[in-house]
Design a protein around this motif. Structure first.
Motif, PDB file in Angstrom:
ATOM      1  N   PRO A  72       0.831  -1.201   0.000  1.00  0.00           N
ATOM      2  CA  PRO A  72       0.000   0.000   0.000  1.00  0.00           C
ATOM      3  C   PRO A  72       0.870   1.257   0.000  1.00  0.00           C
ATOM      4  O   PRO A  72       1.883   1.316   0.677  1.00  0.00           O
ATOM      5  CB  PRO A  72      -0.803  -0.124   1.299  1.00  0.00           C
ATOM      6  CG  PRO A  72       0.007  -1.021   2.176  1.00  0.00           C
ATOM      7  CD  PRO A  72       0.797  -1.914   1.269  1.00  0.00           C
ATOM      8  N   GLY A  73       0.484   2.220  -0.779  1.00  0.00           N
ATOM      9  CA  GLY A  73       1.210   3.491  -0.817  1.00  0.00           C
ATOM     10  C   GLY A  73       2.427   3.448  -1.720  1.00  0.00           C
ATOM     11  O   GLY A  73       2.769   2.410  -2.294  1.00  0.00           O
ATOM     12  N   PRO A  74       3.109   4.570  -1.826  1.00  0.00           N
ATOM     13  CA  PRO A  74       4.247   4.675  -2.743  1.00  0.00           C
ATOM     14  C   PRO A  74       5.503   3.995  -2.182  1.00  0.00           C
ATOM     15  O   PRO A  74       5.699   3.908  -0.976  1.00  0.00           O
ATOM     16  CB  PRO A  74       4.465   6.180  -2.871  1.00  0.00           C
ATOM     17  CG  PRO A  74       3.920   6.749  -1.611  1.00  0.00           C
ATOM     18  CD  PRO A  74       2.789   5.856  -1.196  1.00  0.00           C
ATOM     19  N   TYR A  75       6.321   3.522  -3.099  1.00  0.00           N
ATOM     20  CA  TYR A  75       7.625   2.958  -2.766  1.00  0.00           C
ATOM     21  C   TYR A  75       8.477   3.026  -4.025  1.00  0.00           C
ATOM     22  O   TYR A  75       7.974   3.231  -5.128  1.00  0.00           O
ATOM     23  CB  TYR A  75       7.513   1.505  -2.268  1.00  0.00           C
ATOM     24  CG  TYR A  75       7.039   0.535  -3.324  1.00  0.00           C
ATOM     25  CD1 TYR A  75       7.943  -0.177  -4.102  1.00  0.00           C
ATOM     26  CD2 TYR A  75       5.681   0.345  -3.556  1.00  0.00           C
ATOM     27  CE1 TYR A  75       7.500  -1.048  -5.080  1.00  0.00           C
ATOM     28  CE2 TYR A  75       5.241  -0.534  -4.521  1.00  0.00           C
ATOM     29  CZ  TYR A  75       6.158  -1.232  -5.285  1.00  0.00           C
ATOM     30  OH  TYR A  75       5.713  -2.088  -6.244  1.00  0.00           O
ATOM     31  N   ARG A  76       9.782   2.857  -3.843  1.00  0.00           N
ATOM     32  CA  ARG A  76      10.708   2.873  -4.975  1.00  0.00           C
ATOM     33  C   ARG A  76      11.309   1.478  -5.119  1.00  0.00           C
ATOM     34  O   ARG A  76      11.792   0.900  -4.147  1.00  0.00           O
ATOM     35  CB  ARG A  76      11.808   3.907  -4.726  1.00  0.00           C
ATOM     36  CG  ARG A  76      12.738   4.117  -5.887  1.00  0.00           C
ATOM     37  CD  ARG A  76      13.717   5.270  -5.671  1.00  0.00           C
ATOM     38  NE  ARG A  76      14.686   4.975  -4.613  1.00  0.00           N
ATOM     39  CZ  ARG A  76      14.721   5.561  -3.425  1.00  0.00           C
ATOM     40  NH1 ARG A  76      13.833   6.481  -3.114  1.00  0.00           N
ATOM     41  NH2 ARG A  76      15.633   5.243  -2.525  1.00  0.00           N
TER      42      ARG A  76
END
Length: 160
Positions: A72-76
């Motif tokens: 869930p949510g942004p990540y790189r």
């Protein structure tokens, strides 16, 4: 989803992609970073990996993770070589790198210590065999190892 469950799912997806390319997935880390969460996938192959190898794993892996959406949510996403002091995780790693110098940390004390540096002698059952600098042998239970990696002594480097 728990970070360890995310790592396991990513390992499965990365191995499916990498296997077709003759590339090994060495390790996966999912951690917070100074600029957000980072999912690192470390890959290797005989002779080392190139930037093109990293791209060849990254693009389809990114697509698979986008479809599954386990994070869930942004990540790189970062795909790279594990470096010369690569981690040892699988039973095969402890056999393949026998004869090399390693650094091993355990979850709990073994013979009164939690940190070991020595020459890897391989596996005997579920125990990692190390020859210490004084010539003594130590057998560490593989499930008790929190971290193990190859150790490189750089010529002229100061010992830590």
């Amino acid at each position: 989803m728990h970070p360890k469950a995310i790592e396991q799912l990513v390992i499965e997806q990365a191995e499916a992609v990498a296997k077709e390319l003759g590339i090994e997935v060495v390790d996966v880390e999912f951690q917070p970073g100074p600029r957000g969460r980072v999912l690192r996938v470390f890959i290797d192959k005989p002779g080392g990996v190139s930037v093109e190898d990293c791209r060849a794993v990254s693009v389809p892996l990114s697509g698979a993770l986008d479809r599954l959406d386990p994070i869930p949510g942004p990540y790189r996403l970062e795909v790279s070589s594990p470096g010369v002091e690569r981690p040892l995780r699988k039973a095969e790693d402890f056999e393949r790198f026998a004869g090399r110098e390693v650094e091993v940390h355990t979850y709990g004390p073994v013979e009164g210590r939690r940190h070991f540096t020595g020459r890897l002698k391989g596996l005997a059952g579920d125990r990692v065999q190390l020859e210490m600098e004084d010539g003594s042998m130590v057998a560490l239970p593989r499930e008790g190892i929190s971290r193990a990696r190859l150790r490189v002594r750089w010529q002229g480097a100061v010992e830590r």
